[in-house]
Design a protein around this motif. Sequence first.
Motif, short mmCIF file in Angstrom:
data_model
loop_
_atom_site.label_atom_id
_atom_site.label_comp_id
_atom_site.label_asym_id
_atom_site.label_seq_id
_atom_site.Cartn_x
_atom_site.Cartn_y
_atom_site.Cartn_z
N CYS A 156 1.05 -1.30 0.14
CA CYS A 156 -0.04 -0.10 0.09
C CYS A 156 1.02 1.58 0.17
O CYS A 156 2.11 1.18 0.11
CB CYS A 156 -1.01 0.06 1.39
SG CYS A 156 -2.16 -0.81 1.24
N PHE A 157 0.41 2.31 -0.36
CA PHE A 157 0.98 3.31 -0.62
C PHE A 157 0.41 4.66 0.59
O PHE A 157 -0.57 4.55 0.66
CB PHE A 157 1.38 4.57 -1.56
CG PHE A 157 1.76 5.80 -1.31
CD1 PHE A 157 2.87 6.03 -1.35
CD2 PHE A 157 0.70 7.06 -1.34
CE1 PHE A 157 3.31 7.23 -0.65
CE2 PHE A 157 0.99 8.07 -0.82
CZ PHE A 157 2.18 8.16 -0.97
N ILE A 158 0.91 4.84 1.67
CA ILE A 158 0.58 6.00 3.00
C ILE A 158 0.96 7.13 2.70
O ILE A 158 2.04 7.66 3.49
CB ILE A 158 0.31 4.96 4.44
CG1 ILE A 158 -0.03 3.53 3.62
CG2 ILE A 158 -0.30 5.87 5.45
CD1 ILE A 158 -1.97 3.12 3.90
N GLY A 159 -0.02 7.68 2.30
CA GLY A 159 0.93 9.41 2.35
C GLY A 159 1.01 10.41 3.43
O GLY A 159 0.58 10.03 4.59
N GLU A 160 1.39 11.76 3.63
CA GLU A 160 1.91 12.04 4.68
C GLU A 160 0.16 13.00 5.32
O GLU A 160 -0.62 12.94 5.03
CB GLU A 160 2.24 13.59 4.14
CG GLU A 160 3.93 13.50 3.44
CD GLU A 160 5.19 13.54 4.66
OE1 GLU A 160 4.68 13.21 5.96
OE2 GLU A 160 5.94 13.16 4.33
N ASN A 161 0.07 12.48 6.74
CA ASN A 161 -0.59 12.81 7.58
C ASN A 161 -1.95 12.25 7.46
O ASN A 161 -3.04 12.66 8.02
CB ASN A 161 -0.74 14.92 7.40
CG ASN A 161 0.09 15.34 7.87
OD1 ASN A 161 0.45 15.33 8.82
ND2 ASN A 161 0.95 16.08 7.01
N VAL A 162 -1.61 10.78 6.74
CA VAL A 162 -2.32 10.08 6.60
C VAL A 162 -3.16 9.34 7.96
O VAL A 162 -2.78 9.08 8.50
CB VAL A 162 -2.58 8.90 5.72
CG1 VAL A 162 -3.36 7.58 6.09
CG2 VAL A 162 -2.55 9.42 4.16
N VAL A 163 -4.81 9.21 8.42
CA VAL A 163 -5.18 8.71 9.36
C VAL A 163 -6.07 7.86 9.22
O VAL A 163 -6.77 7.59 8.47
CB VAL A 163 -5.94 10.05 10.10
CG1 VAL A 163 -6.08 9.02 11.33
CG2 VAL A 163 -5.17 10.76 10.20
N VAL A 164 -5.04 6.57 9.70
CA VAL A 164 -5.97 5.43 9.56
C VAL A 164 -6.94 4.52 10.49
O VAL A 164 -5.62 4.57 11.79
CB VAL A 164 -5.29 4.43 8.81
CG1 VAL A 164 -6.23 2.98 8.52
CG2 VAL A 164 -5.79 4.74 7.38
#
Length: 335
Positions: free
Chosen positions: A262-270
């Motif tokens: 997966c790609f998880i970018g800057e300041n992502v919240v999961v």
Amino acid sequence: MNIIIPMAGMGKRMRPHTLTTAKPLIPIAGKPIVQRLVEDIIATSNEKVEEIAFVIGPSFGKEVEKHLCEVAASLGAKGKICYQETPLGTAHAILCAAESLKGNVFIAFADTLFKATFSIDASKDAIVWTQKVADPSAFGVVKLNGANEIEAFVEKPKEFVSDLAIIGVYYFRDGEFLRQQLQRLIDNNIVQKGEYQITDAMDHMLQNGTKFYTDQVEEWLDCGNKDATVYTNQRILEIKNGKETLQAASAKIENSIIIQPCFIGENVVVRNSVVGPHVSLEAGVEVIDSRIENSMILTDTVVKNVQLENSLLGKNVTYIEKPKQLSLGDFSTQL
């Protein structure tokens, strides 16, 4: 070497996503399509890239132009913006970058990514990259002679002549000669279905002594519509996994599972979610109480209480499903 990237098309098959974002700037695993394309081209060449000319529509805007020049600068090249006022075919698009048609020239249309391990042989007159396809009748193809040189270009053959489809990636050792041949089409109004085509220029070059060769890419990845783009995102994630940093340090993963790649970018919240495999979450995305796989979610979008697959959500979208209240009796089935 100069690189020319024709990318002035409106991306109508990608609407509504291209109503506010030029198709080549849609991110694939964290980088715009056009940036990944240029990076792949540079990786195949031992030649220094002096200039990258982007052929765009005049309506793309200064912000897009600035971003493209920044992409070129990040790769050690000068960015040049050229305009195609009216879409009049592939040859016309390339000729809009006439000043960059000099010396060694690499041309690639910006709706195509590829996986390849080849190196450009700059001593050859011209190279046309191809991919074997099951149904060549839908493509322009090349026909080879016994010396493995191209002897003909055939557009959408009704009878089988070759299964090597032209993917829209080309190298020319003599950019000035190519420019002359493209201009010849304009001057003599040589058109196919109302458009000036690069294959007509190449065919005339072939008849006048230019030796054309072909190299095959391992994989040809299209970004022409939503489904194709989501699949391309999947393949790029698989190819780049372990080779690029695909999760930003600023991302917050809380009580959640990320199934790679997966790609998880800057300041992502999961939060309280399962994400992956094959998901790209661009900067600022929030995913809450959701299950997402094989999808692309662009910047600053919020999703909550949803289950998504094979999906593409644009920028600044808010998609929230209300939790359901159910009362089902014994032996019930709800689909």
